[in-house]
Design a protein around this motif. Sequence first.
Motif, PDB file in Angstrom:
ATOM      1  N   ALA A  42      31.893  43.204  56.125  1.00  0.00           N
ATOM      2  CA  ALA A  42      33.406  43.242  55.984  1.00  0.00           C
ATOM      3  C   ALA A  42      33.417  44.368  54.570  1.00  0.00           C
ATOM      4  N   GLY A  47      36.553  39.371  52.521  1.00  0.00           N
ATOM      5  CA  GLY A  47      36.329  39.473  53.921  1.00  0.00           C
ATOM      6  C   GLY A  47      35.297  38.789  54.528  1.00  0.00           C
ATOM      7  N   MET A  50      35.813  37.274  58.107  1.00  0.00           N
ATOM      8  CA  MET A  50      35.558  38.355  59.154  1.00  0.00           C
ATOM      9  C   MET A  50      34.042  38.819  59.633  1.00  0.00           C
ATOM     10  N   CYS A  92      34.785  43.773  59.989  1.00  0.00           N
ATOM     11  CA  CYS A  92      36.000  44.445  59.748  1.00  0.00           C
ATOM     12  C   CYS A  92      35.861  45.785  60.746  1.00  0.00           C
ATOM     13  N   TRP A 133      38.339  48.893  54.929  1.00  0.00           N
ATOM     14  CA  TRP A 133      38.599  48.230  56.076  1.00  0.00           C
ATOM     15  C   TRP A 133      40.036  48.983  56.459  1.00  0.00           C
ATOM     16  N   ASP A 191      41.814  45.129  66.904  1.00  0.00           N
ATOM     17  CA  ASP A 191      41.845  44.358  65.887  1.00  0.00           C
ATOM     18  C   ASP A 191      42.593  43.021  66.179  1.00  0.00           C
ATOM     19  N   THR A 235      37.256  43.038  66.439  1.00  0.00           N
ATOM     20  CA  THR A 235      36.923  43.064  64.963  1.00  0.00           C
ATOM     21  C   THR A 235      38.254  42.292  64.181  1.00  0.00           C
ATOM     22  N   GLY A 236      38.431  42.006  63.004  1.00  0.00           N
ATOM     23  CA  GLY A 236      39.509  41.389  62.710  1.00  0.00           C
ATOM     24  C   GLY A 236      39.629  39.656  62.745  1.00  0.00           C
TER      25      GLY A 236
END
Length: 266
Positions: A42, A47, A50, A92, A133, A191, A235-236
């Motif tokens: 990330a 992050g 993530m 991310c 990100w 995401d 992602t996320g």
Amino acid sequence: MSVLRARCPGCRTMTAVAVDDDYECHSCGAVFHAGLVRVPRAWGAGGAAMAEAAWLELPYPETAVVERDTLEEQTETVAAALPRVPVVLGGCCCAHIGAIRGLSRRVGRLAVVWLDAHGDLNTPETSPSGDAWGMPLRRAIDEGSVGAEDVALVGTRALDPPEVAFMSASGIDDDIDRALAGAECVYVAVDADVLAPGELACFMPEPGGPTADELAAVLRRLSLGPVPVAGLGLTGLRPEADPAAVARLAEACLQPSRAADGRTTR
């Protein structure tokens, strides 16, 4: 790892072998319609959750794990490591840059449907946070991996003023049909924060957004539409996200279709 041989999610051994667009496990006989690329990084402050979420168990054979010291190294490694039909699991949203770059090298014209509560259209000069990100879609456009005219930004509801200005100048909106027009295939970037809060554990939830069922319906329409889905990125997420719920979204987007002669096709 090699894109020709992958780790079967059932057997946990390197017995899934690439056959045309699919993977077939020589041990258990299972057939998979995509290969999994994990990207556990990330590129921003705080992050770690993530990054950890990139290890969620999904029902696709693992073809590569990409961990690099710089974002450019990560991007190029992901681009080079993509199986024929990839599921890219971040980390991310920067994981999408390599997927878009790699797929754009295979086709004449790639569309991108970016489903995200945020625009990810900042630059280092416009970003309020400086976190990379918040910039991956803009980076993919600026480097020429996808044209702005071939991008649809869907579910977005938290935009910075420079992102709004860029969308206005470049013509980016949420019109999927416009983005797909003339494209040979499409990469779908999801995401998890595009969903309404509480639908799926994500890193940066925002008020509003679709339910998981509504998002799955959008992904299913893309899968069955006239432009083939070349790959999917997820992602996320947070590590406590329900793997079965994530898998349902992937399956909605990557479900195979049947040709008139009964062959499985993309």
